[in-house]
Motif scaffolding. Structure first.
Motif, PDB file in Angstrom:
ATOM      1  N   GLU A 135       0.841  -1.187   0.000  1.00 55.28           N
ATOM      2  CA  GLU A 135       0.000   0.000   0.000  1.00 55.28           C
ATOM      3  C   GLU A 135       0.880   1.241   0.000  1.00 55.28           C
ATOM      4  O   GLU A 135       1.883   1.306   0.723  1.00 55.28           O
ATOM      5  N   ARG A 189       1.306  -5.258   3.251  1.00 55.56           N
ATOM      6  CA  ARG A 189       0.039  -5.516   3.919  1.00 55.56           C
ATOM      7  C   ARG A 189      -0.253  -7.011   3.834  1.00 55.56           C
ATOM      8  O   ARG A 189      -0.321  -7.590   2.751  1.00 55.56           O
ATOM      9  N   GLN A 211       0.391  -9.997   9.593  1.00 56.82           N
ATOM     10  CA  GLN A 211       0.810  -8.891  10.444  1.00 56.82           C
ATOM     11  C   GLN A 211      -0.096  -8.727  11.663  1.00 56.82           C
ATOM     12  O   GLN A 211       0.257  -8.021  12.604  1.00 56.82           O
TER      13      GLN A 211
END
Length: 401
Positions: free
Chosen positions: A35, A44, A48
């Protein structure tokens, strides 16, 4: 092969002229999986959101990622893509990064021992580049600590790409299209009209491209994120064997990267006729690491045969069978290796080995495989196109010279 250099360099002038007439504009968008945030591409991933590996034992299904590299601009990433596929980076214009790290072969090359300029056969295979953004050391023996340090090896090794720093800079600065693209990717460094391309910019651009080679959306990942139907029953059985304290695969090939990033001494045999490779003993100057190599990621392992540091095993089935053959069973006579303590005698059945292979194939994911350039700023052909040409003679028949 004897027609290759004339073909490459005869086309250079006309292709450069075309590139100047239709200038390449670097992509202003981040690659898939990234992103754009304050001008930089940031990773992304669902991983995560999960706890770190330190809190998850040998890597549960919802285990977080280790640290990673990102933060390059879209233009730097796209410039790196062009450099990665361009054979102009090699001394004689015949080898690119993609020669040994081909996208269609899992960013490896399908060879037990890679081949550099002038047909030089190298001592080891080309590791896959998928998910290198998460790795903390590079090469089979772990001798480089960063992607920038790693790429100096093949670029300037006389048997691999054969260039040298000054030649590389002279070559790139002599190509107007590349000067324009570097100015797009590093505008602050090109405010003056006489600014020239620097080595650190070359390394940064190629690194920017390589860290976008992310593979975290396989059928295994869909299963890990909660989609129970993503795997078949035999594949789930293989996953359970993989994670078991009998097979102990996950203790070294730890999810979600399917590597613990450590060096391990396994005692794998060399191909017939090859001398014993001391591996990490040399850069570490540590006798206990003789025959030690980095534990590779198993991501896209289905695509990167043959296996081990010198391609000793042709198939996944042969590779997994090695581990049930008994601790140290293949150590050459005269060698006394400190075999890694995880290696023992699990005595897996033939059916269990088959199920392991079934599971390993669920780690295949090329959904973020980058587009290969159709033309290059140098005017040379991208190496995947050149390789296809070499395989045929003028009559369309195979050329074995």
């Amino acid at each position: 092969m004897k027609r290759l250099l004339p073909m490459l360099f005869a086309s250079l002038a006309s292709a450069v002229a075309l590139a100047q007439a239709e200038p390449i504009v670097l992509n202003a968008d981040c690659p898939p999986g990234f992103e754009l945030s304050t001008g930089q591409c940031e990773l992304r991933s669902l991983y995560q959101l999960y706890p770190s590996l330190q809190d998850a034992g040998v890597g549960g299904l919802k285990t977080g990622l280790p640290g990673w590299r990102d933060g390059f601009t879209p233009q730097q990433t796209d410039l790196g893509r062009y450099l990665f596929f361009d054979p102009v980076l090699s001394r004689d214009g015949t080898v690119s990064c993609a020669t040994c790290h081909a996208p269609d072969r899992g960013f490896s090359d399908g060879l037990g021992r890679s081949v550099g300029i002038n047909g030089s056969v190298l001592p080891r295979s080309a590791p896959s580049l998928w998910n290198v953004a998460f790795l903390n050391s590079f090469f089979w023996d772990g001798r480089a600590d960063s992607l920038e340090e790693q790429m100096v090896g093949p670029l300037f090794d006389k048997h691999e790409m054969g260039s040298d720093p000054q030649l590389l800079l002279d070559t790139l600065n002599g190509i107007p299209a590349y000067r324009q693209l570097f100015a797009q990717a590093f505008p602050a460094d090109f405010k003056s009209g006489d600014a020239e391309i620097r080595l650190d910019q070359v390394y940064a651009a190629i690194t920017a491209f390589q860290v976008t080679l992310v593979s975290l959306n396989s059928r295994y990942d869909q299963y890990a994120h909660g989609y129970a139907d993503a795997l078949t029953e035999p594949e789930i059985e293989g996953l359970n064997i993989f994670r078991s304290f009998v097979a102990r695969c996950a203790e070294c090939h730890t999810p979600p990267l399917f590597t613990n990033q450590q060096v391990a001494v396994l005692g794998t045999p060399e191909p017939e006729g090859m001398p014993f490779d001391p591996g990490a003993q040399i850069p570490m100057n540590e006798p206990s690491q003789r025959g030690g190599f980095k534990v590779p990621s198993l991501r896209n392992i289905e695509l990167t045969a043959p296996y081990m540091h010198s391609g000793r095993f042709a198939t996944l089935r042969e590779a997994v069978s090695f581990y049930t053959g008994g601790r140290g069973h293949a150590v050459p006579e005269g060698e006394e290796l400190k075999i890694h303590w995880h290696i023992w005698e699990p005595n897996l059945t033939e059916d269990e080995l088959d199920r392991l292979v079934d599971f390993l194939k669920t780690l295949t994911d090329e959904s973020f495989k980058p587009e290969q350039p159709r033309r290059l700023p140098s005017g040379l052909q991208p190496m995947h196109q050149v390789i296809a040409y070499i395989g045929e003679n003028d009559n369309g028949e195979e050329d074995h010279e």
